[in-house]
Design a protein around this motif. Structure first.
Motif, PDB file in Angstrom:
ATOM      1  N   ASP A  71      -4.709   2.410  -2.622  1.00 52.22           N
ATOM      2  CA  ASP A  71      -3.881   2.114  -1.533  1.00 52.22           C
ATOM      3  C   ASP A  71      -4.665   1.755  -0.181  1.00 52.22           C
ATOM      4  O   ASP A  71      -4.339   0.834   0.688  1.00 52.22           O
ATOM      5  N   GLY A  72      -5.722   2.470   0.117  1.00 52.37           N
ATOM      6  CA  GLY A  72      -6.730   2.151   1.220  1.00 52.37           C
ATOM      7  C   GLY A  72      -7.359   0.651   0.907  1.00 52.37           C
ATOM      8  O   GLY A  72      -7.319  -0.025   2.082  1.00 52.37           O
ATOM      9  N   MET A  73      -7.857   0.353  -0.254  1.00 56.88           N
ATOM     10  CA  MET A  73      -8.459  -0.799  -0.374  1.00 56.88           C
ATOM     11  C   MET A  73      -7.277  -1.905  -0.180  1.00 56.88           C
ATOM     12  O   MET A  73      -7.732  -2.898   0.280  1.00 56.88           O
ATOM     13  N   ILE A 104       3.290   6.245  -2.709  1.00 63.82           N
ATOM     14  CA  ILE A 104       4.374   7.017  -3.173  1.00 63.82           C
ATOM     15  C   ILE A 104       4.287   6.810  -4.931  1.00 63.82           C
ATOM     16  O   ILE A 104       4.592   7.921  -5.382  1.00 63.82           O
ATOM     17  N   SER A 105       3.527   5.800  -5.578  1.00 65.21           N
ATOM     18  CA  SER A 105       3.363   5.977  -6.890  1.00 65.21           C
ATOM     19  C   SER A 105       2.499   7.180  -7.289  1.00 65.21           C
ATOM     20  O   SER A 105       2.682   8.143  -8.022  1.00 65.21           O
ATOM     21  N   GLY A 106       1.333   7.140  -6.473  1.00 67.10           N
ATOM     22  CA  GLY A 106       0.259   8.643  -6.536  1.00 67.10           C
ATOM     23  C   GLY A 106       1.069   9.859  -6.297  1.00 67.10           C
ATOM     24  O   GLY A 106       0.837  10.929  -7.000  1.00 67.10           O
ATOM     25  N   LEU A 107       2.109   9.870  -5.382  1.00 66.75           N
ATOM     26  CA  LEU A 107       2.781  11.003  -4.983  1.00 66.75           C
ATOM     27  C   LEU A 107       3.678  11.496  -6.228  1.00 66.75           C
ATOM     28  O   LEU A 107       3.983  12.655  -6.570  1.00 66.75           O
ATOM     29  N   CYS A 108       4.266  10.467  -6.828  1.00 63.86           N
ATOM     30  CA  CYS A 108       5.314  10.628  -8.049  1.00 63.86           C
ATOM     31  C   CYS A 108       4.374  11.477  -9.058  1.00 63.86           C
ATOM     32  O   CYS A 108       4.578  12.203  -9.972  1.00 63.86           O
ATOM     33  N   LEU A 133       2.689   4.395   9.727  1.00 65.41           N
ATOM     34  CA  LEU A 133       3.404   5.188   8.544  1.00 65.41           C
ATOM     35  C   LEU A 133       2.797   5.336   7.353  1.00 65.41           C
ATOM     36  O   LEU A 133       2.848   6.354   6.724  1.00 65.41           O
ATOM     37  N   GLY A 134       1.952   4.258   7.201  1.00 65.08           N
ATOM     38  CA  GLY A 134       1.139   4.485   5.831  1.00 65.08           C
ATOM     39  C   GLY A 134       0.049   5.623   6.126  1.00 65.08           C
ATOM     40  O   GLY A 134      -0.220   6.210   5.029  1.00 65.08           O
ATOM     41  N   PRO A 175       0.682  -1.255  -0.058  1.00 63.57           N
ATOM     42  CA  PRO A 175       0.066   0.002  -0.030  1.00 63.57           C
ATOM     43  C   PRO A 175       0.886   1.080  -0.031  1.00 63.57           C
ATOM     44  O   PRO A 175       0.386   2.298  -0.606  1.00 63.57           O
ATOM     45  N   ASN A 176       2.087   1.143   0.778  1.00 60.55           N
ATOM     46  CA  ASN A 176       2.740   2.272   0.753  1.00 60.55           C
ATOM     47  C   ASN A 176       3.514   2.616  -0.609  1.00 60.55           C
ATOM     48  O   ASN A 176       3.670   4.056  -1.045  1.00 60.55           O
ATOM     49  N   LEU A 177       3.853   1.739  -1.347  1.00 58.59           N
ATOM     50  CA  LEU A 177       4.293   1.935  -2.671  1.00 58.59           C
ATOM     51  C   LEU A 177       3.293   2.403  -3.608  1.00 58.59           C
ATOM     52  O   LEU A 177       3.711   3.239  -4.456  1.00 58.59           O
ATOM     53  N   VAL A 178       2.063   1.983  -3.441  1.00 55.91           N
ATOM     54  CA  VAL A 178       1.140   2.750  -4.180  1.00 55.91           C
ATOM     55  C   VAL A 178       0.874   4.187  -3.914  1.00 55.91           C
ATOM     56  O   VAL A 178       0.429   4.824  -4.823  1.00 55.91           O
TER      57      VAL A 178
END
Length: 244
Positions: free
Chosen positions: A51-53, A16-20, A64-65, A11-14
């Motif tokens: 990410d929430g799902m 961060i992808s959204g942040l990018c 952290l998430g 979920p954290n990688l998703v």
């Protein structure tokens, strides 16, 4: 210290992808590629939903998430859409327009802070609602004039103060107490026939988005605004039933 499991990182990688995508949206806005900028914000909104799902499905919720999600939301749905709106429509509109955008950014930050504090206050029956407009929805709402510009509906050219007033209205909705429907926390138990119909509607919506992206986004955003009286009524009924 025990290393986190891979499933806890997904979920954290998703996020961060959204942040990018949110940061890339700002780059496109500065370069004058406004459609690409808005598409990046839309992709960031999809990442925010996913990410929430995924955290729920994988049972990978973490402090952290939660903090990372809020920081990403502030960039993706507070700063990025404001920069796009400013560069696309408001750069020559004066102080009032700038102040409306400034308040939108400040209220986005304030909303996310309040959400982190109050997120656990609702009972399970009321978890299908947000208090106020969530930042992803707020970003789409303030960008309605931008989507209109892509289809040639330039209503703000003679009503610059109206555009600033509209932006201020969305800003105040972010920190309001108005209950709005939550897609993140909703859970539906559907029969097979209902699931099939929803699947058809989903693919129909995808096809419409592919062929008529800006029109569909505008219609969905306006429909969201019109849904607020219904969400208020549903919230009151759910609150009464939770007290019984």
């Amino acid at each position: 210290m025990k290393k986190p499991a891979i499933r806890n990182l997904i979920p954290n990688l998703v996020t961060i992808s959204g942040l990018c995508f949110g940061i890339t949206s700002m780059r496109f806005a500065l370069e004058g590629q406004y459609q690409a900028s808005l598409i990046c914000i839309l992709i960031a909104a999809v990442c925010d939903l996913l990410d929430g799902m995924m955290a729920s499905l994988l049972k990978a919720h973490s402090e952290l998430g939660a903090q990372l999600d809020s920081l990403a939301d502030f960039v993706n749905f507070g700063i990025a859409p404001s920069l796009l709106l400013y560069m696309c429509l408001m750069s020559d509109m004066g102080l009032i327009s700038w102040l409306s955008l400034l308040l939108y950014i400040v209220f986005s930050c304030l909303r996310l802070a309040l959400f982190n504090i109050n997120n656990s206050d609702l009972t399970p029956k009321l978890n299908i609602f947000f208090k106020g407009v969530p930042t992803p929805a707020g970003a789409i709402l303030i960008l309605i004039p931008v989507t209109h510009s892509f289809i040639g509906f330039d209503w703000w050219t003679n009503y610059q103060n109206l555009l600033a007033f509209y932006t201020l209205t969305i800003a105040f909705l972010l920190i309001s107490n108005i209950p709005t429907y939550s897609l993140k926390n909703s859970s539906f138990q559907l029969e097979r026939a209902q699931s099939f119909r929803i699947l058809i509607l989903f693919f129909t919506l995808v096809l419409l988005l592919i062929n008529f992206l800006w029109i569909v986004i505008s219609v969905l955003a306006i429909a969201y605004l019109l849904s607020m009286p219904f969400s208020i009524n549903s919230f009151r009924k759910s609150k009464k039933s939770s007290l019984i």
